[in-house]
Design a protein around this motif. Sequence first.
Motif, PDB file in Angstrom:
ATOM      1  N   ARG A   9       0.941  -1.086  -0.111  1.00 41.22           N
ATOM      2  CA  ARG A   9      -0.127  -0.060  -0.083  1.00 41.22           C
ATOM      3  C   ARG A   9       0.735   1.281  -0.026  1.00 41.22           C
ATOM      4  O   ARG A   9       1.865   1.330   0.834  1.00 41.22           O
ATOM      5  CB  ARG A   9      -1.001  -0.008   1.251  1.00 41.22           C
ATOM      6  N   TRP A  12       1.275   2.432   3.816  1.00 41.27           N
ATOM      7  CA  TRP A  12       1.380   1.543   4.805  1.00 41.27           C
ATOM      8  C   TRP A  12       1.950   2.062   5.868  1.00 41.27           C
ATOM      9  O   TRP A  12       1.685   1.752   6.936  1.00 41.27           O
ATOM     10  CB  TRP A  12       1.820   0.295   4.392  1.00 41.27           C
ATOM     11  N   ARG A  15      -0.368   4.486   7.789  1.00 44.38           N
ATOM     12  CA  ARG A  15      -0.994   3.487   8.478  1.00 44.38           C
ATOM     13  C   ARG A  15      -0.705   3.223   9.805  1.00 44.38           C
ATOM     14  O   ARG A  15      -1.250   3.053  11.000  1.00 44.38           O
ATOM     15  CB  ARG A  15      -1.595   2.452   7.708  1.00 44.38           C
ATOM     16  N   TRP A 141      -4.639  -3.950   7.093  1.00 41.71           N
ATOM     17  CA  TRP A 141      -4.253  -4.225   5.592  1.00 41.71           C
ATOM     18  C   TRP A 141      -5.440  -4.850   4.546  1.00 41.71           C
ATOM     19  O   TRP A 141      -5.211  -4.352   3.595  1.00 41.71           O
ATOM     20  CB  TRP A 141      -2.915  -5.383   5.707  1.00 41.71           C
ATOM     21  N   GLU A 143      -8.599  -4.503   5.087  1.00 42.45           N
ATOM     22  CA  GLU A 143      -9.362  -3.653   4.756  1.00 42.45           C
ATOM     23  C   GLU A 143      -9.048  -2.451   3.808  1.00 42.45           C
ATOM     24  O   GLU A 143      -9.672  -2.246   2.822  1.00 42.45           O
ATOM     25  CB  GLU A 143      -9.433  -2.548   6.191  1.00 42.45           C
ATOM     26  N   ASP A 144      -7.778  -2.062   3.505  1.00 37.69           N
ATOM     27  CA  ASP A 144      -7.345  -1.158   2.842  1.00 37.69           C
ATOM     28  C   ASP A 144      -7.371  -1.773   1.280  1.00 37.69           C
ATOM     29  O   ASP A 144      -7.859  -1.134   0.348  1.00 37.69           O
ATOM     30  CB  ASP A 144      -5.839  -0.757   2.990  1.00 37.69           C
ATOM     31  N   GLN A 148      -9.531  -0.468  -1.733  1.00 39.67           N
ATOM     32  CA  GLN A 148      -8.702  -0.140  -2.975  1.00 39.67           C
ATOM     33  C   GLN A 148      -9.093  -1.080  -4.222  1.00 39.67           C
ATOM     34  O   GLN A 148      -8.722  -0.683  -5.349  1.00 39.67           O
ATOM     35  CB  GLN A 148      -6.990  -0.463  -2.900  1.00 39.67           C
TER      36      GLN A 148
ATOM     37  N   LYS B  79     -17.272   3.894   7.474  1.00 33.13           N
ATOM     38  CA  LYS B  79     -16.111   4.428   6.932  1.00 33.13           C
ATOM     39  C   LYS B  79     -16.275   5.288   5.572  1.00 33.13           C
ATOM     40  O   LYS B  79     -17.435   5.011   5.135  1.00 33.13           O
ATOM     41  CB  LYS B  79     -15.271   3.107   6.371  1.00 33.13           C
ATOM     42  N   THR B  85      -7.775   4.895   0.667  1.00 32.34           N
ATOM     43  CA  THR B  85      -7.631   3.950   1.433  1.00 32.34           C
ATOM     44  C   THR B  85      -8.338   4.145   2.595  1.00 32.34           C
ATOM     45  O   THR B  85      -8.938   5.358   2.637  1.00 32.34           O
ATOM     46  CB  THR B  85      -5.944   3.755   1.803  1.00 32.34           C
ATOM     47  N   ALA B  86      -8.453   3.183   3.473  1.00 33.35           N
ATOM     48  CA  ALA B  86      -9.252   3.288   4.847  1.00 33.35           C
ATOM     49  C   ALA B  86      -8.535   4.051   5.950  1.00 33.35           C
ATOM     50  O   ALA B  86      -8.616   3.934   6.748  1.00 33.35           O
ATOM     51  CB  ALA B  86      -9.615   1.927   5.162  1.00 33.35           C
ATOM     52  N   SER B  87      -7.604   5.128   5.526  1.00 28.18           N
ATOM     53  CA  SER B  87      -6.702   5.592   6.309  1.00 28.18           C
ATOM     54  C   SER B  87      -7.246   6.911   6.770  1.00 28.18           C
ATOM     55  O   SER B  87      -8.129   7.268   6.802  1.00 28.18           O
ATOM     56  CB  SER B  87      -5.269   5.863   6.000  1.00 28.18           C
TER      57      SER B  87
END
Lengths: 408, 137
Positions: A9, A12, A15, A141, A143-144, A148, B79, B85-87
């Motif tokens: 990612r 990352w 995150r 990880w 989830e992202d 994406q 979310k 991204t989910a950040s």
Amino acid sequence: MKFEKMKARRNWRQRADEAGYLAAILDNPPYWVEALEDPFCGVLTMEEVEDVIETATSELYKMSLEAVDFVVNGANSERCFDALKIAPQYRNAIRKSWRRKDQSIYGRFDFAYNNGQLKLLELNFDTPTSLYEASIMQWFWLEDLKVQKTLPETSDQFNSLHERLIESFQKAKKDCHTIHLASVDDSAEDEDTVKYLQSCALQAGLDARFIFMNELGFDALGQLIDLEGNVINQLFKLYPWEQLMYEDAEVKRNFGRQIFSPLAESSLTKFIEPTWKMILSNKAILPLLWQLFPAHQYLLETSFDDESAEAQFLRQSPHVKKPIFGREGGSVSIVDPENPEKKVERESIYGNEGFILQALHELPKYKDYHLVMGSWIVDGQPAGIGLRADHSPITGNTAIFVPHYIRN
Amino acid sequence: MNFCCGCQAKAVLDIESKNREIEISHSFRRNAIKNMESQSKEKRSKSIQYIALGSLVAFSTTLTGCSKAPSIAQNNQDKDKEETTASGSHFGSHGGGVHVGGGGGSTRTPMAGNGAAKPAFGAVSRGWFGGFRFSGG
């Protein structure tokens, strides 16, 4: 189980930093797979997770508890404790802890899962780590990657660690509303693991306080005292019981009394993990399991490293020699009697208490990495897995954490 | 009579047999549904709410009397799907506090493991535990 290449990612590091784990996972060398130039992940099917890994974890945990009961309540209890190299002054504390059913929060089995065959390598039931990587890092990880669209929305993961840990700490609250959580002061990984557990305890409603192990004090009454002078009634310690056993002996030499052993025996302080976990965090449990459940499908043939016929038989084939007390693959060696020059060894300080021998079962490989599967038990139930990859077939503390997903 | 009885008996048996078939059918369906439920059951926590390590330090300094953790929620339902991204905001405050404090706001003092003198028995003795250089397992 398969392994596949997976792009890192872009964010990352951000995150990990947001969660507070960046410093630990960038420890030298980094141990999160996305720090590599060619990251990869594990891929499992739901059948593998439910029919093999989860089933094996449950069954092995049940067997492990039977082994503890055999040591504590069996006719040969003292002989078993001798074999486990547990000091006599700790045996009653262990017996009482087991009979009181002192609460255990967590533990981790290490499996070699190769070509559909799963074998138990060892148990890490006193001081297991790689927890927040498994619980938090790999959760986000996946989830992202779903957000994406790198992985389909139906992708799953064997990981209910976080909610199970909170549930487990909620049970700890019944005995005492406050818990102190202690780690050593020179390991970012351990400190973060304990702080992660502190966060779970806080969410469970406990008054959870962090302390370093060397900050633990004791008073004239033999009570454990925190830095603010409070008596510690409930202590989670990411520190080996066997080491506390030695340090307690040193305290006795200087002050004429032990601290941890009487507190554990009387349960004046509740310890997590409890003293009965000393039996399961000890490699000598492996030959005992083999004797109690000979040729069980999930066990590897194991014996003590002595002159017994079993040991001599094991030495004739490729085998692994492990210290009775050991961590992070230290003092472990892999021996092939037909190719003694190919011996693989991870030198360390462990081994004074003796060794066990275990038949070799090779780990699955991806490129030049050997992958071991850690399967977590939380509050007595299988709760998820984490994969660690090492260039050596002996997994050490520099192994890289590899996330996984279930392809539905 | 025998025949009739047999006939009645056969009818009863037929009914029982039919009922059994229905029950088996229902049982099969129940199991099938159960299996489907089992198969569709997610193995992963649906949502995660956790406290960033940086927030823990802040929490530890105000520990006494504090009953509420500064938790930052992360929930799938909530979310922001527009994020690449989910950040981001779901984590809340920045971590970054990994090596800061953590001793309930107290200052750490040199311990015996670091070569300091061991305090006399009678008050509180510290520094006797945790001297083993060790990292997880």
